[in-house]
Design a protein around this motif. Structure first.
Motif, short mmCIF file in Angstrom:
data_model
loop_
_atom_site.label_atom_id
_atom_site.label_comp_id
_atom_site.label_asym_id
_atom_site.label_seq_id
_atom_site.Cartn_x
_atom_site.Cartn_y
_atom_site.Cartn_z
N ARG A 1 32.95 -21.86 18.07
CA ARG A 1 32.57 -21.01 16.93
C ARG A 1 32.93 -21.68 15.61
N GLU B 1 30.18 -23.96 14.78
CA GLU B 1 29.01 -23.22 14.28
C GLU B 1 29.21 -22.78 12.84
N ILE B 2 30.43 -22.38 12.49
CA ILE B 2 30.72 -22.05 11.09
C ILE B 2 30.45 -23.25 10.20
N ASN C 1 39.90 -25.34 15.83
CA ASN C 1 39.53 -24.00 15.36
C ASN C 1 39.69 -23.82 13.85
N SER D 1 27.53 -15.48 9.58
CA SER D 1 26.42 -16.34 9.22
C SER D 1 25.43 -15.65 8.28
N THR E 1 39.18 -19.77 13.28
CA THR E 1 38.67 -18.90 14.35
C THR E 1 39.80 -18.57 15.33
N LEU F 1 39.15 -14.36 8.93
CA LEU F 1 39.23 -15.79 9.21
C LEU F 1 40.33 -16.48 8.41
N PHE G 1 37.82 -13.12 16.72
CA PHE G 1 36.55 -13.50 16.08
C PHE G 1 35.56 -13.85 17.19
N ASP H 1 31.39 -13.45 19.06
CA ASP H 1 30.02 -13.82 18.72
C ASP H 1 29.39 -12.84 17.74
N LEU I 1 30.69 -13.75 14.43
CA LEU I 1 30.07 -15.01 14.00
C LEU I 1 28.68 -14.76 13.43
N GLN I 2 27.91 -13.90 14.09
CA GLN I 2 26.57 -13.59 13.60
C GLN I 2 26.64 -12.90 12.23
N ASP J 1 36.92 -20.64 20.61
CA ASP J 1 37.25 -20.70 19.18
C ASP J 1 36.74 -22.00 18.57
#
Length: 337
Positions: free
Chosen positions: A258, A261-262, A281, A332, A319, A5, A323, A325, A328-329, A255
């Motif tokens: 996500r 979400e970050i 992004n 997290s 993002t 990232l 990068f 999903d 991303l999981q 992007d």
């Protein structure tokens, strides 16, 4: 899994892009005979409704060429204090154009017409002549902040009324477009010249485009040559740019989603003091007082999360195409430990 990232420049060519590169017809671009480079330049000029385009190595090169054509020694460029052309291009405004810079403090890197109007130097021999206004969209140091169409129209109208060219550092201009519902033709109308990057969110390995009038691009080509920027069978890279524009613009919305979400995950972390508004992004975290960005980046790297320090107390996540999903999981889970 390594979670990358640090920047959207870490994107790699997709299989389809690699195939386009390998099958591209080639020639010598310095002689104007690389058909794929010519096709990319014609495509981008038409897309942004400009007369001509020039394929260059990087956004820094396109920006610096533009400034060198627009501005002469002893004149000045007006820009925001967070601008990439000022902070991250090796002092190129001074070194290449011999020009000065008038820095303004905008809103997350965004200027308004009132600020620009007040910054124009008077017609006085004691003053540095204002010769160019440069905007950045999205603004990297502003957390990916975006200009509205109304603001850009107002600034464009003013610059034309005082006969001062308006340049765009559009390193992530397609991110702004997909988020705001704007079109390339609109940007072509607002700006006299534009630098458009193909190697960030769009995923091309190398390259940026400089756009302007035929006369401007003719001068720009000479400056590119002087800077050692003439290249030969560059169609391999131009093909990647064509593929990127044809296939990888709309997916930029993924992007942005996500990135939001970050931000939602990070706002719950005890070591995060604040988060700049997330528009596209880029996610910039401000650390709690007393924490060092270098130390925090090193700690995250041990967890397999690669990010960038953005000043003594800020950390940046960007993002991009690589990068997804699954990443991303994993992000997290790891950052919440």
């Amino acid at each position: 899994m390594k979670i990358e990232l640090r920047s959207d420049t870490f994107t790699l060519p997709t299989p389809g892009m690699r195939e386009a590169m390998f099958s591209a017809p080639l020639g010598d671009d310095v002689f104007g005979e690389d058909p794929t480079v010519n096709a990319l330049e014609e495509k981008m000029a038409k897309l942004f409704n400009k007369e001509a385009a020039l394929f260059c190595v990087s956004g820094t090169q396109t920006n610096q060429i533009a400034i060198s054509v627009h501005v002469s020694k002893g004149q000045e460029v007006i820009c925001d204090e967070l601008s990439h052309i000022y902070l991250y291009e090796g002092g190129g405004i001074m070194a290449n154009a011999g020009a000065s810079v008038k820095l303004l403090k905008g809103d997350l890197g965004r200027l308004n017409v009132s600020q620009i109007r007040a910054a124009i130097s008077p017609d006085d021999i004691h003053a540095c002549e204002s010769r160019l206004v440069s905007l950045e969209n999205t603004v990297n140091k502003g957390g990916g902040s975006i200009y509205t169409s109304e603001a850009l129209q107002e600034i464009s109208d003013f610059c034309r009324s005082v006969n001062i060219p308006l340049h765009l550092d559009g390193a992530r201009i397609f991110n702004a477009m997909v988020e705001m519902g704007q079109t390339p033709a609109q940007f072509g109308a607002w700006f006299d010249t534009l630098s458009v990057c193909l190697s960030k969110g769009l995923g091309a390995p190398v390259g940026s485009i400089l756009l302007g009038s035929k006369e401007f691009i003719k001068k720009a080509r000479r400056v590119r040559k002087r800077l050692g920027g003439g290249w030969r069978q560059a169609g391999l890279l131009a093909a990647a740019g064509i593929y990127a524009v044809d296939h990888q613009v709309e997916r930029l919305k993924e992007d942005h989603a996500r990135a939001r979400e970050i931000a939602q995950v990070c706002e719950k972390l005890p070591w995060v003091k604040a988060i700049l508004p997330v528009s596209t992004n880029i996610v910039i975290l401000e650390l709690q007082d007393g924490l060092s960005s270098a130390t925090k980046v090193a700690e995250l790297k041990e967890k397999g999360i690669y990010c960038a320090p953005f000043g003594p107390s800020y950390v940046r996540f960007v993002t991009h195409l690589g990068f997804d999903d699954e990443a991303l999981q994993a992000f997290s889970e790891r950052i919440s430990e």
